[in-house]
Enzyme design. Structure first.
Site, PDB file in Angstrom:
ATOM      1  N   ASN A 125       0.969  -0.751   0.032  1.00 32.64           N
ATOM      2  CA  ASN A 125      -0.376  -0.486   0.180  1.00 32.64           C
ATOM      3  C   ASN A 125       1.102   1.131  -0.186  1.00 32.64           C
ATOM      4  OD1 ASN A 125      -2.755  -1.026   0.174  1.00 32.64           O
ATOM      5  ND2 ASN A 125      -1.252  -1.812   1.695  1.00 32.64           N
ATOM      6  N   GLU A 126       0.958   1.162  -0.874  1.00 33.28           N
ATOM      7  CA  GLU A 126       2.547   2.784  -1.462  1.00 33.28           C
ATOM      8  C   GLU A 126       1.222   4.456  -0.941  1.00 33.28           C
ATOM      9  OE1 GLU A 126       5.039   1.922  -1.553  1.00 33.28           O
ATOM     10  OE2 GLU A 126       5.479   0.961  -3.394  1.00 33.28           O
ATOM     11  N   PRO A 127       1.878   5.444  -1.084  1.00 30.10           N
ATOM     12  CA  PRO A 127       1.337   6.823  -0.447  1.00 30.10           C
ATOM     13  C   PRO A 127       0.830   6.235  -1.295  1.00 30.10           C
ATOM     14  CG  PRO A 127       4.076   6.698  -0.906  1.00 30.10           C
ATOM     15  CD  PRO A 127       3.368   5.695  -1.074  1.00 30.10           C
ATOM     16  N   SER A 157      -2.651   5.665  -0.411  1.00 30.89           N
ATOM     17  CA  SER A 157      -3.688   3.838  -0.106  1.00 30.89           C
ATOM     18  C   SER A 157      -4.431   4.655   1.098  1.00 30.89           C
ATOM     19  CB  SER A 157      -2.886   3.346  -0.139  1.00 30.89           C
ATOM     20  OG  SER A 157      -2.070   2.652  -1.087  1.00 30.89           O
ATOM     21  N   THR A 196      10.893   2.172  -3.385  1.00 36.69           N
ATOM     22  CA  THR A 196      10.221   0.264  -3.529  1.00 36.69           C
ATOM     23  C   THR A 196      11.278  -0.625  -4.237  1.00 36.69           C
ATOM     24  OG1 THR A 196       8.258   0.914  -2.053  1.00 36.69           O
ATOM     25  CG2 THR A 196       8.283  -2.114  -3.255  1.00 36.69           C
TER      26      THR A 196
END
Length: 632
Positions: free
Chosen positions: A164-166, A168, A183
C-alpha cells in the site's frame, strides 16, 4: 488509537501505537512467535482454525525461523492454521526465484505441517481482465475463514504495509497497485537491477489489513528508524499507510533498538523526562538545538536552552557560552585529514592515534561496491599518506550482476573468437562463450544461476572492483575476494552463515594483523549482506582475542548507504576537496550495477559537510564519516 495506549509509560507519550523494543530481532521474533503459539493452541482447544495474515521480505525471516523451531523442537502443529499472505508481485510465476509464493514455501511452509489447501497467496499471473474478480475472491476467502486473527506486517521505506504505497486510502481493499520508485529501488538487488523489478503488485488493502483483530508490525535496523517514528508518532496520513495502525484497537510494533532509535524517547529523551547528561547525550542535545533554531552552536544563548526543554542541561553544564565552546571543540576534534593518524604529532585531540606509522589498514567490503561507495576518499587518503590499505571484498557480489552483463561479456568473447583465425587456440574460449549463452537462453529470468554463470558474474565484478581501487590509488594486488560460502551458496534474504565463513575471515585477520579495521553493517537489517558480514567479522575478531595485534587494533564503522551518520554520531570526519570528490565519482563509475542510492553517495557526503557548516564549523566540499566501534 490503540486501546492499550493508556498503559504506556510517561516516556512514551509521543507514541500513538504501543512499541515493544527488543535488544535483537531474534528476541522480538521469539515473543511474537510465542503469542502465535498461544493463539493456535487456544483455537485448537475451541475446535476452530487460527487465521494468520503473513508478510514477506527480510523482516519476518527471524519470526518464521522461530515458528519452524517451535514446530520441530516443541511439537507445535499448524494443522488448524489458515494463512493469507499480504501481497505478490504481479507478473511473476510461483516458481520465480523472487515470487512471494516461493519465498513463503522456502522460508516457512515447506518446514511445517500446514495443509496446502489452507495456504492463500494472491496470484501474480491472473490475466489483467480478471484481476478485479481475483481480488474480490481473495477478500471473500478471508471473510469465509472468519477473518484474520493476527496480521503480521513489515514496513517499507515509504511507510507502506503490504504494497500500500503512498496515497492508499484507509478504505482500500485487495487490488493491483503500481509500485513506488523507492520500493523498486529497495528490491533492485533481489532482481539484479532496478530495471528488472516488476512495476505492479497485488496487495491486501489498508482496509483489509485493518479488519484483522490484532496487528503486529515488525521492523529491524536503523534504516527503518525514521519511517517507524513517522508511523508511530506522526499524524495519520495516506502518505504513510502504516500510520493508519494508530486507529486500530489492537495494533503493536515489535522493533529492535536500531529501528526504535528515532522515537522521541530515544532520540530526544529530555523532552519526555529527566535525561542523563553524558558527553554523548550533551552532544546530541546541542546539535539538535542548533539545527532546530538554524543557528551555529557558538551563537546559542541561555534562553535557547531554557525555551526548548534543555534547562536541566544548562543548569548542569552551563552557562551557554561555556557549554557551546565544549561542544564546538568536540565537533571540531572529529575532523581530520589524517584518518590513519598524523605521524610525529600530538594526537591528544585527534580521532586516531599517531603511532604506529605507517598503519596496516584492513577495509572490509560486504559486496565489492560498498566500501568504495562509503569511503573511497578515505581509502585514497590513507594510501597517499603512506599507510598500507588492503581492501577485502567479503563476497563476490555475483547476485548483483545482471544477466545482460554476462550476455555482453560472452557475446564479445564469441565475436572475438569468430573474428580471429580459426586456430585451435581460440576453441576453449569460444566453447566457454557458447556455454554461457546457452545457459542464459535456457534458464530465462526464472531459472537459478548455475555455478558457471555465477562465477562469470563474480569475475565481471572483480574486474570492476580492481578498476575502482586503482582509481583511488590502491593496487590490484591489495584487493582480495574472500567469496564467503554463505553468499556463494545462497540468495538475498535466504543466507545462512556457518563457521566456515568465520574461519576464512579469522585467517585473513591473522595474515594482515591490522592496526585499523573499517567495516559496516552494525545496525542493518539482520538478513542483509552487510549485517551478516558484520557478524562474521565480529566473531572472527573474537577468535583472535588475546593475540598481540588485536588489543592495539582500532575499529571504525562506516555508515550504510541508506542512513548516513548525524553529526553527533560521528567520531571521525574526513573532509574531501572537489578534486577528491571527482576521483571518488570516477571510482564509482567503474561499477556497472550501482543502485540509485549508491549513485547518490557523493550527494550524501556533501550533505554531511553542510551539516558541519550549519553547526558553525569550516566549510568543506564533502565529508566521509565514521564511528568508533564500542562493543556493547
Amino acid at each position: 488509537m490503540s486501546s492499550s495506549s493508556s498503559t504506556r509509560s510517561h516516556s512514551e507519550i509521543f507514541e500513538k501505537i504501543p512499541v515493544h523494543v527488543f535488544a535483537t530481532p531474534t528476541a522480538a521474533a521469539r515473543e511474537l512467535a510465542a503469542e502465535v503459539r498461544q493463539l493456535i493452541e487456544y483455537r485448537k482447544a475451541e475446535g476452530r482454525n487460527a487465521v494468520l495474515g503473513l508478510a514477506t521480505g527480510s523482516t519476518p525471516v527471524p519470526f518464521y525461523r522461530e515458528l519452524i523451531r517451535l514446530h520441530r523442537e516443541e511439537g507445535l502443529s499448524f494443522q488448524n492454521v489458515i494463512t493469507f499472505n499480504l501481497d505478490e508481485y504481479y507478473g511473476l510465476a510461483p516458481e520465480h526465484p523472487e515470487s512471494y509464493a516461493r519465498f513463503m514455501a522456502e522460508q516457512l511452509f515447506n518446514h511445517i505441517d500446514i495443509p496446502n489447501e489452507n495456504i492463500h497467496i494472491p496470484s501474480g499471473q491472473v490475466p489483467g481482465n480478471q484481476v478485479f474478480v481475483h481480488c474480490r475472491e481473495y477478500e471473500e476467502a478471508i471473510e469465509k475463514a472468519g477473518g484474520i486473527d493476527l496480521q503480521i506486517l513489515g514496513i517499507g521505506r515509504t511507510g507502506h504495509i503490504g504494497f500500500n504505497e503512498p496515497g492508499s486510502s484507509k478504505e482500500s481493499l485487495t487490488r493491483r497497485i503500481t509500485l513506488d520508485r523507492i520500493t523498486r529501488q529497495d528490491a533492485a538487488g533481489d532482481f539484479r537491477g532496478e530495471q528488472n523489478v516488476p512495476h505492479f503488485a497485488i496487495t491486501m488493502g489498508v482496509g483489509t489489513i485493518l479488519r484483522g483483530r490484532k496487528l503486529a508490525l515488525m521492523a529491524w535496523g536503523e534504516n527503518k528508524a525514521g519511517i517507524v517514528a513517522r508511523a508511530v508518532e506522526g499524524s495519520v496520513t495516506d502518505t504513510v499507510s502504516a500510520s493508519f495502525l494508530q486507529e486500530h484497537p489492537d495494533a503493536r510494533f515489535f522493533v529492535d533498538q536500531g529501528a526504535a532509535s528515532e522515537l522521541v524517547r530515544f532520540k530526544l529523551p529530555w523532552l519526555v523526562g529527566p535525561a542523563s547528561w553524558s558527553p554523548a547525550e550533551s552532544m546530541r542535545a546541542v546539535c539538535w538545538l542548533s539545527k532546530k533554531l538554524g543557528r551555529p552552536v557558538l551563537k546559542l544563548v541561555d534562553e535557547d536552552y531554557n525555551e526548548n526543554g534543555l534547562s536541566d542541561l544548562l543548569s548542569e553544564q552551563g552557562p551557554a557560552y561555556q557549554l557551546n565552546i565544549r561542544i564546538f571543540n568536540r565537533l571540531q576534534n572529529t575532523i581530520t585529514g589524517w584518518p590513519g593518524g598524523k605521524p610525529h604529532e600530538d594526537d591528544t585531540y585527534r580521532p586516531e592515534r599517531a603511532k604506529p606509522y605507517p598503519k596496516q589498514c584492513l577495509v572490509f567490503s560486504p559486496e565489492p561496491q560498498d566500501a568504495v561507495v562509503a569511503m573511497a576518499g578515505t581509502m585514497e587518503r590513507l594510501q597517499d599518506q603512506g599507510n598500507h590499505v588492503y581492501l577485502a571484498n567479503l563476497t563476490s557480489g555475483s547476485l548483483r550482476v545482471s544477466d545482460s552483463e554476462a550476455d555482453k561479456f560472452a557475446g564479445t568473447l564469441n565475436e572475438l573468437a569468430i573474428s580471429t583465425d580459426e586456430s585451435a587456440a581460440w576453441l576453449p574460449q569460444k566453447a566457454y562463450a557458447d556455454e554461457v549463452l546457452r545457459i542464459l537462453a535456457e534458464k530465462g529470468e526464472v531459472g537459478e544461476d548455475p555455478e558457471l554463470l555465477r562465477r562469470l558474474k563474480a569475475l565481471i565484478l572483480r574486474g570492476e572492483s580492481r578498476d575502482a581501487a586503482q582509481a583511488i590509488h590502491i593496487a590490484s594486488s591489495e584487493v582480495s575476494f574472500l567469496d564467503l560460502p554463505f553468499y556463494e551458496k545462497g540468495r538475498y534474504r535466504r543466507f545462512k552463515t556457518t563457521e566456515e565463513d568465520v574461519v576464512a575471515v579469522a585467517s585473513l585477520l591473522r595474515q594482515q594483523r591490522p592496526n585499523q579495521i573499517y567495516l559496516t553493517g552494525h545496525s542493518s537489517d539482520p538478513s542483509s549482506v552487510s549485517a551478516m558480514t558484520f557478524s562474521i567479522v565480529m566473531q572472527a575478531l573474537q577468535q583472535c582475542m588475546g593475540e598481540d595485534w588485536r588489543s592495539a587494533c582500532s575499529i571504525w564503522i562506516y555508515s550504510g548507504k541508506e542512513k548516513p551518520f548525524a553529526p553527533h554520531e560521528i567520531d571521525m570526519a574526513v573532509p574531501m576537496s572537489p578534486t577528491q570528490m571527482e576521483r571518488k565519482q570516477r571510482a564509482l563509475g567503474r561499477f556497472q550495477q550501482l543502485t540509485s542510492l549508491e549513485v547518490q553517495a557523493p550527494d550524501r557526503d556533501r550533505a554531511t559537510a553542510r551539516h558541519y557548516d550549519d553547526l558553525g564549523l569550516a566549510q568543506y566540499e564533502a565529508i566521509e564519516c565514521f564511528q568508533r566501534w564500542r562493543a556493547a
